[in-house]
Design an enzyme around this catalytic site. Structure first.
Site, mmCIF file in Angstrom:
data_model
loop_
_atom_site.group_PDB
_atom_site.id
_atom_site.type_symbol
_atom_site.label_atom_id
_atom_site.label_comp_id
_atom_site.label_asym_id
_atom_site.label_seq_id
_atom_site.Cartn_x
_atom_site.Cartn_y
_atom_site.Cartn_z
ATOM 1 C CB ALA A 133 -0.912 0.013 1.223
ATOM 2 C CE LYS A 134 2.442 5.727 -4.362
ATOM 3 N NZ LYS A 134 3.901 5.573 -4.378
ATOM 4 N N GLY A 135 0.879 4.057 1.765
ATOM 5 C CA GLY A 135 0.405 4.769 2.943
ATOM 6 C C GLY A 135 1.238 6.005 3.220
#
Length: 291
Positions: A133-135
């Protein structure tokens, strides 16, 4: 007072739009937006818009700003309800920005290759965060690494994972070439499974370039014939040296150069067989007539 300002509780995407002979086209827009929604879901953030609505909004933002080559940054994030770590009833907001952004690692680096250093900071383990995920908050790790690299006069950082193998750059995936074989790692190395990484793997398959996916070591990188970074902003950027040691002869290699050229042909609409990856920005009049 938004929750994400205090705890980094949001997700984002980086997407690029390129001018083609048929007007501006956003590269792999739908794939990026689907990943944005998946990233949010992994963190329990329910995106308040559908994939179709976000795709249309990205197109509209490019169109109304009259941009042809640009970078698009959609983000979903928690607003304010509480300052507790648990977001409780914090509303989920979405925003999309777009702007002109040149070569992420510099035009010279894109052409001739970049100088990188192995960071003293390790990439967090995939059991600690959702690496796929691109958190937002995850990128504090990358910020530490790239600031260290820049302070030492390098263009970019390379992070090792907790096992001591290569993970990725501060915002890019790594490929190496040895004896005509393309090598890269996967999610078990604690990397983001980049969309540009996936694009390059498909390109290599189509071009008949053999690929091996496994853990990568610093010894392999030091002994590589070629190496390059990939990413939406990074595109396909050659690596010419690591901590002062040249990769190959210190110039972009044959396979790197070929894949870089093919990538730019694809994103600029010069390869018809890949047009399915392009989302063309329609003029407002065309959209109005369609309704």
């Amino acid at each position: 007072m938004s929750h994400t300002m205090h705890y980094g509780s949001g997700c984002f995407e980086g997407i690029k739009c390129y001018l083609t002979a048929d007007g501006p086209a956003i590269f792999r827009l739908e794939d990026h937006i689907r990943r944005l929604v998946r990233s949010g879901a992994l963190y329990g953030i329910e995106t308040p818009f559908s994939v179709e609505e976000l795709v249309a909004a990205c197109e509209e933002v490019v169109r109304v700003n009259d941009l042809q080559n640009c970078y698009i940054r959609p983000i979903v994030f928690y607003g304010f309800d509480t300052l507790g770590v648990h977001p409780n009833n914090c509303p989920v907001h979405a925003a999309i920005a777009c702007f002109n952004w040149g070569a992420y690692l510099g035009e010279d680096g894109l052409t001739h290759g970049v100088r990188i250093t192995v960071s003293s900071w390790r990439k967090f383990h995939y059991s600690s965060f959702h690496c796929v995920a691109k958190g937002n908050g995850q990128y504090m790790n990358s910020m530490l690494a790239v600031r260290e690299a820049k302070a030492q006069g390098f263009d970019e950082a390379l992070l090792l994972n907790m096992e001591g193998n290569i993970a990725e750059g501060s915002g890019n995936n790594l490929f190496i070439v040895k004896d005509g074989i393309l090598h890269t790692n996967d999610r078990t190395a604690s990397i983001l499974m980049g969309i540009t990484r996936e694009t390059v793997l498909q390109m290599a398959q189509d071009e008949g370039i053999p690929v091996e996916i496994s853990d990568l070591t610093l010894e392999q990188l030091s002994d590589a014939d070629e190496a390059f970074f990939t990413g939406t902003a990074t595109e396909v950027t050659p690596i010419r040296e690591v901590d002062g040691r040249l990769i190959g002869d210190g110039k972009p290699g044959k396979i790197t150069t070929h894949l870089r050229g093919l990538y730019f042909d694809i994103v600029h609409g010069r390869r018809a067989e890949y047009h399915g990856w392009l989302h063309y920005v329609q003029e407002e009049a065309v959209l109005r007539d369609a309704h």
